[in-house]
Design an enzyme around this catalytic site. Structure first.
Site, PDB file in Angstrom:
ATOM      1  CE  LYS A  61      29.697  34.004 114.065  1.00 23.45           C
ATOM      2  NZ  LYS A  61      28.613  34.925 113.626  1.00 23.45           N
ATOM      3  CG  HIS A 115      29.384  29.830 111.387  1.00 33.53           C
ATOM      4  ND1 HIS A 115      28.694  30.514 110.404  1.00 33.53           N
ATOM      5  CD2 HIS A 115      29.729  28.630 110.833  1.00 33.53           C
ATOM      6  CE1 HIS A 115      28.654  29.759 109.303  1.00 33.53           C
ATOM      7  NE2 HIS A 115      29.269  28.619 109.533  1.00 33.53           N
ATOM      8  CE1 TYR A 148      29.908  34.138 108.364  1.00 33.90           C
ATOM      9  CE2 TYR A 148      32.027  34.850 109.212  1.00 33.90           C
ATOM     10  CZ  TYR A 148      30.766  34.303 109.423  1.00 33.90           C
ATOM     11  OH  TYR A 148      30.381  33.924 110.691  1.00 33.90           O
TER      12      TYR A 148
HETATM   13  P1  GDP Z   1      23.961  33.413 110.398  1.00 37.16           P
HETATM   14  O1  GDP Z   1      23.920  32.317 109.367  1.00 37.16           O
HETATM   15  O2  GDP Z   1      22.795  33.359 111.358  1.00 37.16           O
HETATM   16  O3  GDP Z   1      25.263  33.485 111.149  1.00 37.16           O
HETATM   17  O4  GDP Z   1      23.765  34.813 109.640  1.00 37.16           O
HETATM   18  P2  GDP Z   1      24.291  35.319 108.193  1.00 37.16           P
HETATM   19  O5  GDP Z   1      24.834  34.185 107.384  1.00 37.16           O
HETATM   20  O6  GDP Z   1      23.197  36.138 107.606  1.00 37.16           O
HETATM   21  O7  GDP Z   1      25.470  36.321 108.575  1.00 37.16           O
HETATM   22  C1  GDP Z   1      26.721  35.815 108.973  1.00 37.16           C
HETATM   23  C2  GDP Z   1      27.215  36.618 110.156  1.00 37.16           C
HETATM   24  O8  GDP Z   1      27.432  37.974 109.726  1.00 37.16           O
HETATM   25  C3  GDP Z   1      26.239  36.752 111.316  1.00 37.16           C
HETATM   26  O9  GDP Z   1      26.239  35.625 112.190  1.00 37.16           O
HETATM   27  C4  GDP Z   1      26.762  38.005 111.993  1.00 37.16           C
HETATM   28  O10 GDP Z   1      27.941  37.713 112.758  1.00 37.16           O
HETATM   29  C5  GDP Z   1      27.164  38.860 110.794  1.00 37.16           C
HETATM   30  N1  GDP Z   1      26.087  39.765 110.399  1.00 37.16           N
HETATM   31  C6  GDP Z   1      24.959  39.476 109.716  1.00 37.16           C
HETATM   32  N2  GDP Z   1      24.193  40.562 109.554  1.00 37.16           N
HETATM   33  C7  GDP Z   1      24.850  41.585 110.131  1.00 37.16           C
HETATM   34  C8  GDP Z   1      24.590  42.980 110.316  1.00 37.16           C
HETATM   35  O11 GDP Z   1      23.565  43.496 109.882  1.00 37.16           O
HETATM   36  N3  GDP Z   1      25.532  43.711 111.006  1.00 37.16           N
HETATM   37  C9  GDP Z   1      26.670  43.138 111.500  1.00 37.16           C
HETATM   38  N4  GDP Z   1      27.540  43.919 112.171  1.00 37.16           N
HETATM   39  N5  GDP Z   1      26.950  41.847 111.352  1.00 37.16           N
HETATM   40  C10 GDP Z   1      26.071  41.077 110.685  1.00 37.16           C
HETATM   41 MG    MG Z   2      25.001  32.112 107.567  1.00 35.85          MG
END
Ligand code: GDP
Ligand code: MG
Length: 160
Positions: free
Chosen positions: A20, A126, A60
């Site tokens: 990222k 990611h 996303y």
């Molecule tokens: P990952 O698969 O571990 O990357 O997590 P997710 O798919 O749940 O979320 C995608 C991305 O969104 C994460 O890697 C973070 O960059 C962002 N993100 C997720 N949850 C939060 C949050 O509560 N606050 C913020 N600012 N960003 C978040």
């Molecule tokens: Mg994810």
């Protein structure tokens, strides 16, 4: 003969890994690529890329309803990212383990996020969450011809 036959039937998956913008700005690109390279997965695609808002939103799209979605799109489009495609048996789940938990403070030491980050909103990398999403995301981020099929010379030293 039989073990070879069984091995050849094993599913080879693809995952989309992305450094990222914070990882690029902090000079962590080499370190992050190195973790997957040393593990023994095969790099099939790699580029530095400034993504559009539209592409970030498509990537996303499952998080569209989340309150942090606008901040997430701003973050991902705030500078260039490094896009990677990696291939191997079990690569999707293994890459998620190498990356660590979404919240870097909860991520285990030894993982990329556990070692290199402190906050969810700046979690440096990611990784696709399923083989289906691995394929979807690689098709989204790479154009035809940007992903290479090749045979690393180390292959027989990685898998029997
Ligand atoms: P990952 O698969 O571990 O990357 O997590 P997710 O798919 O749940 O979320 C995608 C991305 O969104 C994460 O890697 C973070 O960059 C962002 N993100 C997720 N949850 C939060 C949050 O509560 N606050 C913020 N600012 N960003 C978040
Ligand atoms: Mg994810």
């Amino acid at each position: 003969f039989l073990p070879h036959l069984i091995a050849s039937l094993e599913q080879v998956d693809q995952t989309y890994i992305m450094v990222k913008p914070d990882g690029v700005q902090r000079g962590l690109v080499g370190e992050i690529i190195s973790r997957f390279e040393k593990k023994g997965f095969k790099l099939t695609g790699l580029k530095l890329f400034q993504c559009s808002k539209e592409l970030a939103e498509e990537h996303y799209k499952d998080l569209k309803q989340k309150s942090f979605f606008p901040k997430l799109i701003d973050y991902i489009t705030s500078g260039p990212v490094v896009c990677m495609a990696w291939e191997g048996v079990g690569v999707v789940a293994s890459a998620r383990k190498l990356i660590g938990a979404t919240d870097p403070l909860q991520a285990e030491p030894g993982t990329i996020r556990g070692d290199l980050a402190v906050q969810t909103g700046r979690n440096v990398v990611h990784g696709s969450d399923s083989p289906e999403n691995g394929k979807r995301e690689i098709a989204l981020w790479f154009k035809e011809g940007e992903v290479c099929d090749w045979t690393p010379v180390q292959s027989p030293w990685l898998r029997e």
